[in-house]
Design a protein around this motif. Structure first.
Motif, short mmCIF file in Angstrom:
data_model
loop_
_atom_site.label_atom_id
_atom_site.label_comp_id
_atom_site.label_asym_id
_atom_site.label_seq_id
_atom_site.Cartn_x
_atom_site.Cartn_y
_atom_site.Cartn_z
N PRO A 156 0.81 -1.23 0.00
CA PRO A 156 0.00 0.00 0.00
C PRO A 156 0.84 1.27 0.00
CG PRO A 156 0.04 -0.97 2.19
CD PRO A 156 0.74 -1.93 1.28
N TYR A 214 -0.02 3.12 -7.77
CA TYR A 214 -0.37 2.23 -8.88
C TYR A 214 -1.05 3.01 -10.01
CZ TYR A 214 0.70 -1.45 -5.56
OH TYR A 214 1.36 -2.26 -4.66
N LEU A 261 -3.86 2.49 -13.29
CA LEU A 261 -4.98 1.65 -13.72
C LEU A 261 -5.09 1.68 -15.24
CD1 LEU A 261 -7.90 2.61 -11.28
CD2 LEU A 261 -6.25 0.74 -11.07
N VAL A 315 -14.43 -2.43 -8.60
CA VAL A 315 -13.02 -2.67 -8.24
C VAL A 315 -12.42 -1.42 -7.62
CG1 VAL A 315 -10.72 -3.22 -9.10
CG2 VAL A 315 -12.71 -4.42 -10.04
N TRP A 316 -12.71 -0.27 -8.21
CA TRP A 316 -12.18 1.00 -7.66
C TRP A 316 -12.61 1.18 -6.21
CZ3 TRP A 316 -14.76 6.32 -8.61
CH2 TRP A 316 -14.01 7.34 -8.01
N LEU A 348 -10.36 -0.90 -4.04
CA LEU A 348 -9.03 -0.28 -3.95
C LEU A 348 -9.05 0.93 -3.03
CD1 LEU A 348 -8.00 -0.36 -7.74
CD2 LEU A 348 -7.26 -1.94 -5.95
N THR A 349 -10.11 1.72 -3.13
CA THR A 349 -10.23 2.92 -2.30
C THR A 349 -10.33 2.56 -0.83
OG1 THR A 349 -11.31 4.13 -4.11
CG2 THR A 349 -11.62 4.99 -1.88
N ILE A 379 -5.41 2.16 -1.42
CA ILE A 379 -4.45 2.06 -2.52
C ILE A 379 -4.40 3.38 -3.29
CG2 ILE A 379 -3.88 0.82 -4.64
CD1 ILE A 379 -3.64 -0.80 -1.98
N ILE A 418 -3.65 5.75 -6.43
CA ILE A 418 -3.65 5.67 -7.89
C ILE A 418 -3.03 6.95 -8.45
CG2 ILE A 418 -5.09 5.50 -9.96
CD1 ILE A 418 -7.16 4.06 -8.15
N ILE A 456 -2.30 -1.95 -12.57
CA ILE A 456 -3.42 -2.87 -12.34
C ILE A 456 -4.34 -2.77 -13.55
CG2 ILE A 456 -5.35 -3.48 -10.86
CD1 ILE A 456 -3.90 -2.05 -8.57
N GLY A 502 -12.19 -7.26 -6.56
CA GLY A 502 -11.14 -6.38 -6.08
C GLY A 502 -10.61 -6.84 -4.73
N LEU A 539 -6.83 -8.03 -3.75
CA LEU A 539 -6.09 -7.30 -2.72
C LEU A 539 -5.61 -8.21 -1.59
CD1 LEU A 539 -8.34 -4.14 -2.54
CD2 LEU A 539 -5.91 -4.14 -3.16
#
Length: 372
Positions: free
Chosen positions: A7, A11, A13, A28-29, A32-33, A37, A39, A208, A260, A264
Motif C-alpha cells: 500500500p 499504482y 490503472l 473494483v475502484w 481499492l479505495t 491504494i 492511484i 493494475i 477487487g 487485494l
C-alpha cells in the motif's frame, strides 16, 4: 485479512473497453479505495475512458450512483422498455410494426443516435477537476479520418476537446458516426482495447489492469524489466456490451467490488471469496475426512486417498498443484455452489464449512456430482 500488494506504492490503472459492462470497474475502484491504494495514473479505452474520467475526478459515491441507475436512454436515443425486451429476446410486449419502423430509421441513419451519451458526458464530466487532479489520465481513441490511434493526455485538452474525445473513445460500431471538428472517430478498442502501453511509455511500473473482455484488439505490449502488471478480471458473465440496465449494472458493481477484494487480499475460491486460514495439515485432514464420506469408501486407505482420490478431485476442480489448501478451498467452493449459498461475503474455511452444515454436507451425492 492482510493486503497482498504494497500500500506504500502508487499504482496505475489500465481500464479496458466493454460498453455496459463498465460498472465492474467502478466496483473494483471501490475495493481499492477502501484498502487505501494510491492511484497515480489512469488510461482508458471506450467505457474505460469514461470510467477513467470518473475515477480521476475522485467522486466514488457519484460514480456508484450513476452506474446503479443507468438505463438505455442515457446512452442511446431509444425506449428503455422496448430496448430491454429486444435484447432479452422478449417480443411479446413489443409493437412489431413500431419496432420495424425504428430499426429502419437506425439503418437509414447508419447507427444508433448517441446524442444522450454526448449530453451525459457534458453533465457528468468536470474538466477542471480532471485538470487539477493529482493523477494523470490518458484517453485512447482511433481517428478514422487520419487512420491512426490517439493517446491523449486529458489535462492538455480544452473542455470541448475533452468531452469530444471521451465520446470518440466510446464510439461503438453500432453507434451513428458523427464528425467532431471535421473528423470521424471510432471506439479505441479497434486498435487497443486494454491500453497498457501508454502507461508504460509514461513511466508507470506498478499497473493494475481491469478487464471487461470487451470486443476489440489487444495490442501487443512488451513489459519492461522492473514493471509489474496485475490483472483483475471477472469470473462471471457481465452481460452484453449494450445492456445498459440498472439491475445488471448493480450486479457488476458488486462483482467488481468482491473481485477487487479477492485480488487485494489473495482470497481463494472461484465463485466464493475464501480467506484461507487453514495450514496444509488442517486442509489435508479436511480432505481425508471428506474422501471417506464418498459412499462406500469410509475405509479408504490414506494411500488410495492421496494417490487416486485427491488427484482425481484436483483434476475435476481444476485446482492445480498448489497444495492441499487450494484444493480444500476448491472443494468448499464447489460444495457452496451446489448448496446455492450467497457468495456475497468473505468466508474463512471454517465459516463456509459451518454455513454448509459441517462435514455432513460432504456426502455421496456431492462427490458423485463432482467426480462423474
Amino acid at each position: 485479512m492482510q493486503l497482498k500488494i504494497d500500500p506504500a506504492r502508487t499504482y496505475a490503472l489500465a481500464l479496458e473497453g466493454g460498453g455496459a459492462r463498465g460498472a465492474y470497474q467502478i466496483g473494483v475502484w471501490k475495493a481499492l479505495t477502501e484498502a487505501g491504494i494510491s492511484i497515480g495514473a489512469i488510461s482508458g479505452t471506450s467505457v474505460g475512458a469514461l470510467n477513467g474520467a470518473l475515477i480521476t475526478m475522485g467522486d466514488l459515491e457519484r460514480a456508484e450512483e450513476l452506474w446503479s441507475n443507468i438505463h438505455y436512454s442515457e446512452v442511446m436515443d431509444v425506449d428503455d422498455e422496448q430496448m430491454g425486451d429486444l435484447l432479452r429476446g422478449d417480443f411479446h410486449g413489443l409493437d412489431l410494426r413500431e419496432l420495424a419502423d425504428k430499426l429502419s430509421a437506425v439503418v437509414h441513419n447508419r447507427g444508433l443516435d448517441v446524442t444522450p451519451l454526448r449530453n451525459w458526458i457534458r453533465q457528468v464530466v468536470e474538466p477542471e477537476a480532471i485538470r487539477n487532479a493529482d493523477k494523470e489520465f490518458f484517453i485512447v481513441t482511433y481517428s478514422v479520418t487520419d487512420k491512426k490511434e490517439l493517446e491523449l493526455r486529458a489535462r492538455d485538452l480544452s473542455d470541448n476537446e475533452l468531452y469530444d474525445m471521451l465520446l470518440a473513445s466510446a464510439y461503438l460500431p453500432a453507434f451513428k458516426a458523427e464528425r467532431m471538428e471535421g473528423k470521424l472517430y471510432a471506439d479505441g478498442g479497434v486498435r487497443d482495447v486494454l491500453p497498457l502501453h501508454v502507461l508504460i511509455e509514461n513511466g508507470c511500473t506498478d499497473i493494475i489492469a481491469l478487464r471487461l473482455y470487451g470486443p476489440g484488439i489487444m495490442r501487443p505490449v512488451r513489459i519492461p524489466e522492473g514493471t509489474q502488471v496485475h490483472t483483475i478480471a471477472p469470473r462471471a458473465k457481465l452481460g452484453g456490451i449494450l445492456e445498459f440496465e440498472a439491475q445488471q449494472s448493480r450486479k457488476n458493481l458488486r462483482l467488481g467490488y468482491y473481485d477487487g477484494i479477492r485480488f487485494l487480499y489473495g482470497l481463494k475460491g472461484d465463485t466464493y471469496y475464501i480467506d484461507g486460514q487453514w495450514d496444509e495439515e488442517q486442509a489435508q485432514q479436511f480432505l481425508c475426512a471428506a474422501a471417506r464420506k464418498a459412499g462406500d469408501t469410509r475405509q479408504m486407505s490414506l494411500r488410495t486417498i492421496h494417490e487416486k482420490w485427491l488427484p482425481a478431485l484436483a483434476r475435476k476442480l481444476k485446482a492445480g498443484d498448489d497444495g492441499y489448501g487450494d484444493l480444500a478451498a476448491a472443494l468448499l467452493d464447489a460444495a457452496a455452489a451446489r448448496a446455492e449459498l450467497s457468495p456475497w461475503r468473505v468466508y474463512t474455511e471454517e465459516e463456509l464449512l459451518e454455513a454448509l452444515g459441517g462435514e455432513e454436507a460432504f456426502d455421496e451425492a456431492l462427490f458423485k456430482d463432482l467426480l462423474d
